[in-house]
Enzyme design. Structure first.
Site, PDB file in Angstrom:
ATOM      1  N   ASP A  64       0.828  -1.209   0.000  1.00 26.80           N
ATOM      2  CA  ASP A  64       0.000   0.000   0.000  1.00 26.80           C
ATOM      3  C   ASP A  64       0.860   1.255   0.000  1.00 26.80           C
ATOM      4  O   ASP A  64       0.523   2.249  -0.643  1.00 26.80           O
ATOM      5  CB  ASP A  64      -0.910  -0.007   1.229  1.00 26.80           C
ATOM      6  N   GLY A  65       1.983   1.196   0.733  1.00 28.13           N
ATOM      7  CA  GLY A  65       2.905   2.337   0.773  1.00 28.13           C
ATOM      8  C   GLY A  65       3.388   2.695  -0.629  1.00 28.13           C
ATOM      9  O   GLY A  65       3.493   3.876  -0.977  1.00 28.13           O
TER      10      GLY A  65
ATOM     11  N   ASN B 256      -5.093   8.335   2.142  1.00 26.08           N
ATOM     12  CA  ASN B 256      -5.305   7.662   3.437  1.00 26.08           C
ATOM     13  C   ASN B 256      -5.818   8.628   4.499  1.00 26.08           C
ATOM     14  O   ASN B 256      -6.895   8.467   5.012  1.00 26.08           O
ATOM     15  CB  ASN B 256      -3.988   7.092   3.972  1.00 26.08           C
ATOM     16  N   GLU B 257      -4.956   9.601   4.847  1.00 25.55           N
ATOM     17  CA  GLU B 257      -5.311  10.470   5.975  1.00 25.55           C
ATOM     18  C   GLU B 257      -4.443  11.710   6.049  1.00 25.55           C
ATOM     19  O   GLU B 257      -3.386  11.801   5.425  1.00 25.55           O
ATOM     20  CB  GLU B 257      -5.215   9.719   7.322  1.00 25.55           C
TER      21      GLU B 257
ATOM     22  N   ARG C  71      -7.315  18.907  23.436  1.00 26.70           N
ATOM     23  CA  ARG C  71      -5.953  18.965  23.992  1.00 26.70           C
ATOM     24  C   ARG C  71      -5.398  17.558  23.972  1.00 26.70           C
ATOM     25  O   ARG C  71      -6.056  16.621  24.411  1.00 26.70           O
ATOM     26  CB  ARG C  71      -5.952  19.477  25.426  1.00 26.70           C
TER      27      ARG C  71
ATOM     28  N   ALA D 110      -4.235  10.362  21.491  1.00 21.14           N
ATOM     29  CA  ALA D 110      -3.985  10.633  22.908  1.00 21.14           C
ATOM     30  C   ALA D 110      -4.583  11.955  23.374  1.00 21.14           C
ATOM     31  O   ALA D 110      -3.873  12.867  23.811  1.00 21.14           O
ATOM     32  CB  ALA D 110      -2.472  10.588  23.205  1.00 21.14           C
TER      33      ALA D 110
HETATM   34  P1  NAP Z   1       4.606   2.943   5.002  1.00 23.22           P
HETATM   35  O1  NAP Z   1       5.700   2.058   5.424  1.00 23.22           O
HETATM   36  O2  NAP Z   1       4.432   3.260   3.565  1.00 23.22           O
HETATM   37  O3  NAP Z   1       3.224   2.351   5.568  1.00 23.22           O
HETATM   38  C1  NAP Z   1       3.102   1.922   6.914  1.00 23.22           C
HETATM   39  C2  NAP Z   1       2.213   0.676   6.950  1.00 23.22           C
HETATM   40  O4  NAP Z   1       0.859   1.063   6.686  1.00 23.22           O
HETATM   41  C3  NAP Z   1       2.610  -0.367   5.906  1.00 23.22           C
HETATM   42  O5  NAP Z   1       2.533  -1.644   6.510  1.00 23.22           O
HETATM   43  C4  NAP Z   1       1.531  -0.201   4.830  1.00 23.22           C
HETATM   44  O6  NAP Z   1       1.285  -1.372   4.100  1.00 23.22           O
HETATM   45  C5  NAP Z   1       0.322   0.147   5.700  1.00 23.22           C
HETATM   46  N1  NAP Z   1      -0.767   0.847   4.985  1.00 23.22           N
HETATM   47  C6  NAP Z   1      -0.709   1.982   4.275  1.00 23.22           C
HETATM   48  N2  NAP Z   1      -1.923   2.317   3.822  1.00 23.22           N
HETATM   49  C7  NAP Z   1      -2.773   1.349   4.250  1.00 23.22           C
HETATM   50  C8  NAP Z   1      -4.176   1.134   4.111  1.00 23.22           C
HETATM   51  N3  NAP Z   1      -4.968   2.008   3.470  1.00 23.22           N
HETATM   52  N4  NAP Z   1      -4.726   0.057   4.727  1.00 23.22           N
HETATM   53  C9  NAP Z   1      -3.963  -0.823   5.421  1.00 23.22           C
HETATM   54  N5  NAP Z   1      -2.626  -0.683   5.583  1.00 23.22           N
HETATM   55  C10 NAP Z   1      -2.043   0.406   5.014  1.00 23.22           C
HETATM   56  O7  NAP Z   1       4.719   4.265   5.921  1.00 23.22           O
HETATM   57  P2  NAP Z   1       4.884   5.819   5.655  1.00 23.22           P
HETATM   58  O8  NAP Z   1       5.519   6.035   4.324  1.00 23.22           O
HETATM   59  O9  NAP Z   1       5.487   6.437   6.828  1.00 23.22           O
HETATM   60  O10 NAP Z   1       3.358   6.405   5.652  1.00 23.22           O
HETATM   61  C11 NAP Z   1       2.365   5.907   4.837  1.00 23.22           C
HETATM   62  C12 NAP Z   1       1.188   5.471   5.698  1.00 23.22           C
HETATM   63  O11 NAP Z   1       1.632   4.804   6.866  1.00 23.22           O
HETATM   64  C13 NAP Z   1       0.339   6.610   6.226  1.00 23.22           C
HETATM   65  O12 NAP Z   1      -0.632   7.002   5.280  1.00 23.22           O
HETATM   66  C14 NAP Z   1      -0.279   6.006   7.484  1.00 23.22           C
HETATM   67  O13 NAP Z   1      -1.576   5.501   7.258  1.00 23.22           O
HETATM   68  C15 NAP Z   1       0.607   4.850   7.847  1.00 23.22           C
HETATM   69  N6  NAP Z   1       1.126   5.071   9.197  1.00 23.22           N
HETATM   70  C16 NAP Z   1       0.673   4.264  10.184  1.00 23.22           C
HETATM   71  C17 NAP Z   1       1.085   4.465  11.491  1.00 23.22           C
HETATM   72  C18 NAP Z   1       0.533   3.559  12.553  1.00 23.22           C
HETATM   73  O14 NAP Z   1      -0.251   2.656  12.216  1.00 23.22           O
HETATM   74  N7  NAP Z   1       0.904   3.760  13.807  1.00 23.22           N
HETATM   75  C19 NAP Z   1       1.959   5.501  11.810  1.00 23.22           C
HETATM   76  C20 NAP Z   1       2.408   6.317  10.778  1.00 23.22           C
HETATM   77  C21 NAP Z   1       1.974   6.104   9.458  1.00 23.22           C
HETATM   78  P3  NAP Z   1       2.335  -2.021   3.051  1.00 23.22           P
HETATM   79  O15 NAP Z   1       3.272  -2.837   3.905  1.00 23.22           O
HETATM   80  O16 NAP Z   1       1.448  -2.827   2.174  1.00 23.22           O
HETATM   81  O17 NAP Z   1       3.028  -0.901   2.335  1.00 23.22           O
END
Ligand code: NAP
Length: 259
Positions: free
Chosen positions: A43-44, A115-116, A141, A178
């Site tokens: 997805d990334g 995504n968000e 807050r 949080a």
């Molecule tokens: P990234 O490594 O590209 O993505 C982080 C993880 O989120 C990967 O495992 C990715 O799946 C999964 N992911 C992304 N979109 C998804 C979706 N719509 N549904 C289910 N899983 C999804 O990280 P990045 O480049 O920093 O940021 C990209 C995305 O990471 C952001 O849009 C955010 O949603 C997510 N993220 C998650 C957290 C958290 O869960 N705590 C924190 C920061 C960011 P793949 O392994 O298939 O690429």
């Protein structure tokens, strides 16, 4: 003949898939201005491909364990090649969330999220007034807020215990990161799902430095004033041959080992 390019995650399996399909695609490679983009990875990879080429038709091939967005996989590569060469694919329009970031000098950044959008201020406490359709809703807050699309509901939003949303529901979800709740401070605390037609405005009480993310992109905003989030009829065109049912997709991504 159309212009296309391949965006590939940097791992052996994804590169192998990209090398397998490239010689069979009859279109012309163009990494500057492609009409079709094939994203091989997770997805990334798809999110990054979308932000690099927002106007192209996207073909997602998942090569790893996840793959929430990808409509093709390693078992149906011939179908993907045929779809691309003959134009026999269908297109799903995925709604994007638009945000406008404004600072105290009224400098603006406008971006679209698949995504968000998140806003945080670690290690300080973020204080924001949340307005919905120009009406005051709450004073927040805490660490931050996440505002996601239905497709993004399974990403960061899910880690924040937000709801997983069926993407046929056209909505926006607000999830706290949080939030502080006490006798002095009160916020809703639970995820809030709103119609996609609603406009959300997060306003600083006083200027402060914030970090705003739009999918994988991030912006540091000194003297932050406001973040406006709305639907601007922007879409991503995602190609598919036959679409996987939403619940099957959820099971495959999150539950499959439970049988
Ligand atoms: P990234 O490594 O590209 O993505 C982080 C993880 O989120 C990967 O495992 C990715 O799946 C999964 N992911 C992304 N979109 C998804 C979706 N719509 N549904 C289910 N899983 C999804 O990280 P990045 O480049 O920093 O940021 C990209 C995305 O990471 C952001 O849009 C955010 O949603 C997510 N993220 C998650 C957290 C958290 O869960 N705590 C924190 C920061 C960011 P793949 O392994 O298939 O690429």
């Amino acid at each position: 003949m159309m212009r296309y390019c391949i965006v590939c995650r940097n791992d052996e399996e994804s590169k192998k898939i990209a090398n397998r399909i490239q010689p069979k695609i009859k279109h012309q490679i163009d990494e500057d201005n492609p009409e079709l983009v094939i994203a091989v990875g997770g997805d990334g990879t798809i999110i990054k491909a979308f932000h690099t080429y927002p106007n192209a038709v996207l073909f997602g091939i998942h090569s790893g364990h996840l793959g929430f967005y990808a409509n093709y996989n390693v078992d149906n590569l011939e179908c993907l090649i045929e779809d691309i060469n003959t134009g026999s694919y269908q297109i799903e329009f995925l709604d994007l969330l638009t945000c406008k970031i404004t600072d105290e000098e009224n400098k603006e950044i406008v971006a679209n999220a698949l995504n968000e959008i998140t806003i945080v201020t670690p290690p300080r406490t973020l204080i924001l007034d949340v307005n919905i359709d120009q009406q005051f809703f709450e004073r927040f807050r805490g660490t931050g807020m996440c505002i996601s699309t239905p497709y993004g509901s399974t990403a960061y939003n899910k880690s924040l215990h937000g709801c997983v949303i069926d993407p046929t529901l056209r909505c926006i979800q607000l999830t706290e990161i949080a939030g502080i709740n006490s006798n002095a401070y009160r916020t809703l605390s639970s995820p809030l799902v709103l119609s996609q037609k609603k406009n959300i405005l997060l306003k600083a009480i006083s200027p402060q430095e914030v970090f705003i993310t739009v999918d994988h992109l991030s912006y540091t905003v000194e003297n932050f004033k406001s973040l406006s989030i709305y639907n601007d009829n922007q879409t991503l065109r995602m190609a598919y041959h036959s679409q996987e049912n939403f619940l099957d997709r959820i099971r495959r991504t999150f539950l499959i080992s439970q049988k």
